[in-house]
Design a protein around this motif. Structure first.
Motif, PDB file in Angstrom:
ATOM      1  N   LYS A   1      -7.565   2.974   3.563  1.00 34.86           N
ATOM      2  CA  LYS A   1      -7.214   4.376   3.331  1.00 34.86           C
ATOM      3  C   LYS A   1      -7.084   5.135   4.651  1.00 34.86           C
ATOM      4  O   LYS A   1      -6.186   5.964   4.817  1.00 34.86           O
ATOM      5  CB  LYS A   1      -8.264   5.038   2.431  1.00 34.86           C
TER       6      LYS A   1
ATOM      7  N   MET B   1       0.215  -0.891  -5.034  1.00 34.58           N
ATOM      8  CA  MET B   1      -1.071  -0.172  -5.078  1.00 34.58           C
ATOM      9  C   MET B   1      -0.826   1.332  -5.231  1.00 34.58           C
ATOM     10  O   MET B   1      -1.243   2.134  -4.400  1.00 34.58           O
ATOM     11  CB  MET B   1      -1.870  -0.484  -3.813  1.00 34.58           C
TER      12      MET B   1
ATOM     13  N   LEU C   1      -3.976   3.635  -5.318  1.00 32.97           N
ATOM     14  CA  LEU C   1      -4.582   3.862  -4.004  1.00 32.97           C
ATOM     15  C   LEU C   1      -3.780   4.886  -3.215  1.00 32.97           C
ATOM     16  O   LEU C   1      -4.356   5.778  -2.570  1.00 32.97           O
ATOM     17  CB  LEU C   1      -4.664   2.552  -3.215  1.00 32.97           C
TER      18      LEU C   1
ATOM     19  N   ALA D   1       0.816  -1.212   0.000  1.00 35.58           N
ATOM     20  CA  ALA D   1       0.000   0.000   0.000  1.00 35.58           C
ATOM     21  C   ALA D   1       0.854   1.267   0.000  1.00 35.58           C
ATOM     22  O   ALA D   1       0.480   2.278  -0.618  1.00 35.58           O
ATOM     23  CB  ALA D   1      -0.936   0.009   1.203  1.00 35.58           C
TER      24      ALA D   1
ATOM     25  N   ALA E   1      -7.585  -5.626   1.225  1.00 30.74           N
ATOM     26  CA  ALA E   1      -7.403  -4.450   0.378  1.00 30.74           C
ATOM     27  C   ALA E   1      -8.585  -4.240  -0.554  1.00 30.74           C
ATOM     28  O   ALA E   1      -8.985  -3.107  -0.843  1.00 30.74           O
ATOM     29  CB  ALA E   1      -6.117  -4.585  -0.438  1.00 30.74           C
ATOM     30  N   GLY E   2      -9.185  -5.348  -1.012  1.00 34.95           N
ATOM     31  CA  GLY E   2     -10.315  -5.234  -1.925  1.00 34.95           C
ATOM     32  C   GLY E   2     -11.622  -4.930  -1.231  1.00 34.95           C
ATOM     33  O   GLY E   2     -12.393  -4.073  -1.670  1.00 34.95           O
TER      34      GLY E   2
ATOM     35  N   LYS F   1     -12.087  -3.894   2.047  1.00 33.68           N
ATOM     36  CA  LYS F   1     -12.043  -2.861   3.078  1.00 33.68           C
ATOM     37  C   LYS F   1     -11.199  -1.665   2.627  1.00 33.68           C
ATOM     38  O   LYS F   1     -10.386  -1.126   3.379  1.00 33.68           O
ATOM     39  CB  LYS F   1     -11.467  -3.437   4.380  1.00 33.68           C
ATOM     40  N   LYS F   2     -11.418  -1.252   1.407  1.00 33.29           N
ATOM     41  CA  LYS F   2     -10.614  -0.175   0.846  1.00 33.29           C
ATOM     42  C   LYS F   2     -10.689   1.097   1.682  1.00 33.29           C
ATOM     43  O   LYS F   2      -9.667   1.751   1.951  1.00 33.29           O
ATOM     44  CB  LYS F   2     -11.057   0.122  -0.592  1.00 33.29           C
ATOM     45  N   ASP F   3     -11.867   1.481   2.119  1.00 31.34           N
ATOM     46  CA  ASP F   3     -12.012   2.714   2.900  1.00 31.34           C
ATOM     47  C   ASP F   3     -11.265   2.624   4.220  1.00 31.34           C
ATOM     48  O   ASP F   3     -10.634   3.596   4.654  1.00 31.34           O
ATOM     49  CB  ASP F   3     -13.493   3.023   3.143  1.00 31.34           C
TER      50      ASP F   3
END
Length: 419
Positions: A266, A373, A376, A125, A258-259, A261-263
């Motif tokens: 971040k 990523m 992201l 990330a 990662a897919g 729970k993207k928020d």
């Protein structure tokens, strides 16, 4: 280095203001203040488990927790102290850990089958830090080679190796410490096939050298500094002397997390970035060292952690102190944290160069695309109004041998490097 965005002054003011009002917490204090909660979110009830290895460069995760920054950004994080990098790998792949403080090279080592099951995906990330690792040599080298005296290394190794095969240690096959060690050997003219190279978890390095199980090791701080403090070895070369401002640790995450729970990811990244900014103020590093020194984190003397965080290396033996301006960086005005695909391609090229991979990847870039990523990270940096370096996939120079690496022409690089 060209930057595409400039800092937003309002963000910086908000960060500084939050620190002035008692962001810094004391471990174990029941009335310690934390950062003001982000008004746009509240902490999720589901805990996010992040692993770390007891090394100084886990600091941005630790301080994000201690400063209340995870809570500020609306996530509940549990930090988990792990025993080895192999343990971290396994727990990320199974999802027991959502992510971890991790060797930048590990996801590429695992995917290519060097350090795990080929094809297994671990996502990067962001980068957590540059610099701050080292190669420690046992005191038997003391009269043969000094601090950063690379020209004397081959004769010293030949002399000692004639008596008994020398043993060197790193922390994970294909990881950063493995590659710094192999790169140093190659740059000094030593044939790595004539010495032993073994894998030892970072906290166990000093104990193993103390009982003469190894003659040198490459590891992150504070274990190089601890070896000096205990009088069993000296710091021969810092990793920034091998490659100035190299990528070191990364925030590596489970692919499903990662897919899905993207928020949340971040929010974790924003907290870690804010902690990184705090850590790059040298006035904060004494406090960081005190917190990191605790048993639940690194469990090493605070003064050793602090000295090397401040760029002062007591190198040991008879060589005295060495001051580094290119000490461990966690933010570096926005240049540290962007994950570069070119760095991943470089690591894979070293796997081929040093014989860790018998067959080169058919497409280096596609592997980097799968693991890094970068989109992201740019999204997160944009929301935080932070600068993003636009140097990815551009050639760069490795310090120790002045070798230029162009990620777009790996075969041409290897044709020269392998000679």
């Amino acid at each position: 280095m060209k930057l595409t965005l400039m800092f937003n002054r309002t963000f910086v003011v908000l960060v500084l203001t939050s620190f002035m009002f008692g962001v810094l917490t004391s471990c174990g204090s029941s009335d310690a203040k934390t950062a003001t909660a982000d008004s746009s979110s509240t902490a999720t009830s589901e805990s996010i488990k992040l692993g770390f290895i007891p090394l100084t460069d886990c600091a941005s995760l630790v301080m994000a927790q201690e400063l209340g920054l995870f809570k500020k950004y609306g996530v509940k994080v549990e930090l988990s102290k792990e025993a080895s990098w192999a343990n971290v790998r396994d727990k990320i792949l199974t999802g027991e850990l959502a992510g971890a403080h991790c060797l930048f090279g590990m996801p590429f080592s695992v995917f290519t089958g060097i350090g795990g099951k080929a094809g297994s995906v671990m996502k990067i990330a962001m980068i957590l830090n540059n610099n701050g690792q080292a190669i420690t040599l046992s005191n038997k080298f003391c009269d043969l080679v000094g601090n950063n005296e690379t020209a004397k290394v081959k004769s010293a190794v030949d002399q000692l190796n004639a008596q008994k095969q020398l043993q060197f240690a790193m922390t994970f096959p294909g990881g950063t410490h493995d590659i710094w060690l192999r790169y140093w050997l190659a740059a000094t003219g030593v044939d790595a096939k004539k010495v032993g190279i073994k894998t030892i978890p970072p906290p166990q390095m000093v104990a193993n050298m103390k009982v003469d199980n190894m003659d040198g090791f490459c590891v992150g701080e504070p274990w190089n500094g601890v070896a000096v403090k205990e009088g069993i070895g000296f710091t021969h070369i810092a990793s920034q002397d091998i490659w100035k401002n190299h990528p070191e640790k990364a925030l590596v995450v489970n692919e499903a997390f990662a897919g899905a729970k993207k928020d949340d990811l971040k929010k974790v990244m924003k907290a870690v970035i804010e902690a990184s900014i705090w850590l790059d103020s040298l006035s904060n590093r004494k406090k960081a060292a005190e917190i990191l020194s605790q048993t639940k984190y690194v469990n090493a003397p605070a003064e050793v952690i602090e000295a090397r965080l401040m760029g002062t290396n007591n190198t040991g033996c008879k060589f005295g102190d060495k001051k580094y301006e290119d000490y461990m960086k966690f933010f570096n005005n926005g240049l540290t944290n962007a994950p570069r695909k070119s760095y991943g391609i470089w690591f894979m090229s070293q796997y081929v160069r040093f014989g860790l991979l018998s067959t080169p990847p058919s497409d280096y870039k596609s592997i980097a695309d799968k693991i890094i990523m970068s989109d992201l990270y740019k999204e997160v940096a944009g929301e935080m109004k932070l600068s993003v370096a636009d140097d990815d996939m551009q050639p760069f120079t490795v310090t120790i041998d002045k070798a230029v690496f162009d990620p777009n022409h790996v075969d041409s690089y290897l044709a020269v490097a392998k000679k």
